[in-house]
Design a protein around this motif. Structure first.
Motif, PDB file in Angstrom:
ATOM      1  N   THR A 183       0.844  -1.187   0.000  1.00  0.00           N
ATOM      2  CA  THR A 183       0.000   0.000   0.000  1.00  0.00           C
ATOM      3  C   THR A 183       0.878   1.235   0.000  1.00  0.00           C
ATOM      4  O   THR A 183       1.876   1.305   0.712  1.00  0.00           O
ATOM      5  N   ASN A 184       0.488   2.234  -0.811  1.00  0.00           N
ATOM      6  CA  ASN A 184       1.256   3.471  -0.898  1.00  0.00           C
ATOM      7  C   ASN A 184       0.467   4.592  -0.228  1.00  0.00           C
ATOM      8  O   ASN A 184      -0.550   5.032  -0.740  1.00  0.00           O
ATOM      9  N   GLY A 224       4.831   6.499  -5.323  1.00  0.00           N
ATOM     10  CA  GLY A 224       4.588   5.575  -6.429  1.00  0.00           C
ATOM     11  C   GLY A 224       5.011   6.167  -7.760  1.00  0.00           C
ATOM     12  O   GLY A 224       5.547   5.460  -8.629  1.00  0.00           O
ATOM     13  N   ASP A 276       7.787   4.770 -10.371  1.00  0.00           N
ATOM     14  CA  ASP A 276       7.529   4.577 -11.799  1.00  0.00           C
ATOM     15  C   ASP A 276       8.539   5.327 -12.658  1.00  0.00           C
ATOM     16  O   ASP A 276       8.966   4.831 -13.695  1.00  0.00           O
ATOM     17  N   ARG A 299       1.168   5.711 -16.282  1.00  0.00           N
ATOM     18  CA  ARG A 299       0.494   5.741 -14.971  1.00  0.00           C
ATOM     19  C   ARG A 299      -0.162   7.097 -14.708  1.00  0.00           C
ATOM     20  O   ARG A 299      -1.294   7.162 -14.226  1.00  0.00           O
ATOM     21  N   GLU A 356     -10.758   4.189  -3.318  1.00  0.00           N
ATOM     22  CA  GLU A 356      -9.532   3.715  -2.671  1.00  0.00           C
ATOM     23  C   GLU A 356      -9.849   2.945  -1.385  1.00  0.00           C
ATOM     24  O   GLU A 356      -9.224   1.922  -1.106  1.00  0.00           O
ATOM     25  N   THR A 409      -9.539  -1.680  -0.398  1.00  0.00           N
ATOM     26  CA  THR A 409      -8.839  -2.383   0.687  1.00  0.00           C
ATOM     27  C   THR A 409      -9.348  -3.809   0.845  1.00  0.00           C
ATOM     28  O   THR A 409      -8.610  -4.673   1.310  1.00  0.00           O
ATOM     29  N   GLN A 435      -6.136  -5.570  -5.624  1.00  0.00           N
ATOM     30  CA  GLN A 435      -6.199  -4.113  -5.726  1.00  0.00           C
ATOM     31  C   GLN A 435      -5.496  -3.511  -4.514  1.00  0.00           C
ATOM     32  O   GLN A 435      -5.624  -4.010  -3.405  1.00  0.00           O
ATOM     33  N   VAL A 436      -4.768  -2.421  -4.760  1.00  0.00           N
ATOM     34  CA  VAL A 436      -3.958  -1.820  -3.707  1.00  0.00           C
ATOM     35  C   VAL A 436      -4.353  -0.356  -3.535  1.00  0.00           C
ATOM     36  O   VAL A 436      -4.586   0.356  -4.504  1.00  0.00           O
ATOM     37  N   ASP A 486      -3.647   3.392  -3.094  1.00  0.00           N
ATOM     38  CA  ASP A 486      -2.528   4.224  -3.541  1.00  0.00           C
ATOM     39  C   ASP A 486      -2.946   5.684  -3.471  1.00  0.00           C
ATOM     40  O   ASP A 486      -3.872   6.102  -4.170  1.00  0.00           O
ATOM     41  N   ASP A 491      -1.379   8.178  -4.572  1.00  0.00           N
ATOM     42  CA  ASP A 491      -1.092   8.842  -5.845  1.00  0.00           C
ATOM     43  C   ASP A 491      -2.287   8.761  -6.790  1.00  0.00           C
ATOM     44  O   ASP A 491      -2.563   9.706  -7.530  1.00  0.00           O
ATOM     45  N   SER A 492      -3.000   7.654  -6.758  1.00  0.00           N
ATOM     46  CA  SER A 492      -4.215   7.534  -7.572  1.00  0.00           C
ATOM     47  C   SER A 492      -5.254   8.559  -7.143  1.00  0.00           C
ATOM     48  O   SER A 492      -5.905   9.182  -7.979  1.00  0.00           O
TER      49      SER A 492
END
Length: 184
Positions: A46-47, A53, A57, A68, A113, A117, A122-123, A125, A127-128
């Motif tokens: 997890t970020n 992240g 990348d 991304r 997001e 969990t 799926q993680v 993030d 940043d997403s």
């Protein structure tokens, strides 16, 4: 009196209805993309640190980072247009509209997001979340003010033409009274 065409109340109802239908369709697509379980041989951690992240990348190469970033910006970007469209307000402050839309986009992204969990593969993030919110803001700023301005001008033109027709009718022929014969 019933209004026809794209003017008046019927236009606002059509725009809101189209915005609502497209919004539901887009959110269903986003849910399918982001919340379906994935079979992966390994799962990254997890970020929760902003831009960590993206830095990772970039270390893999600019192409991976560009892909991304583009995916993150594009995923929820249509919400920047669809949310105001579903609201259907033409006369609203651009800043208020932007803040309202960006906050709604951020909350939807946060909800996605948090739901991830519990989804295998799926993680979460951060940043997403950031990229999705920026995508909503960019789409809103580039499309909505120009579209609202165009729709307002269109409505003003229709009102002006209706007022001219009303004035012409008022200044037109004098109504005539049918002749009544004299009784015997």
């Amino acid at each position: 009196m019933q209004r026809h065409g794209w003017g008046g109340e019927s236009a606002a109802i059509r725009i809101r209805a189209a915005g609502g239908v497209l919004l539901v369709a887009h959110l269903a697509l986003v849910a399918w993309i982001t919340l379906r379980p994935l079979d992966v041989p390994w799962q990254p951690p997890t970020n929760l640190r902003p831009f960590a992240g993206l830095r990772a990348d970039l270390a893999l190469g600019w192409q991976e980072a560009a892909r991304r970033i583009a995916e993150g910006l594009a995923l929820l970007a249509p919400l920047g247009v669809l949310l105001p469209m579903a609201g259907g307000r033409l006369d609203v402050s651009p800043l208020v509209s932007l803040v309202r839309t960006v906050m709604a986009g951020a909350m939807i992204s946060l909800g996605i997001e948090l739901l991830q969990t519990g989804v295998p593969g799926q993680v979460v993030d951060v940043d997403s979340l950031l990229l999705n919110t920026v995508g909503v803001a960019v789409a809103h700023v580039t499309v909505v003010p120009a579209l609202r301005s165009r729709l307002r001008r269109r409505g003003d033109d229709r009102r002006r033409r209706a007022a001219i027709r009303t004035d012409e009718a008022a200044q037109g022929r004098t109504p005539t009274i049918p002749r009544v014969g004299i009784a015997p």
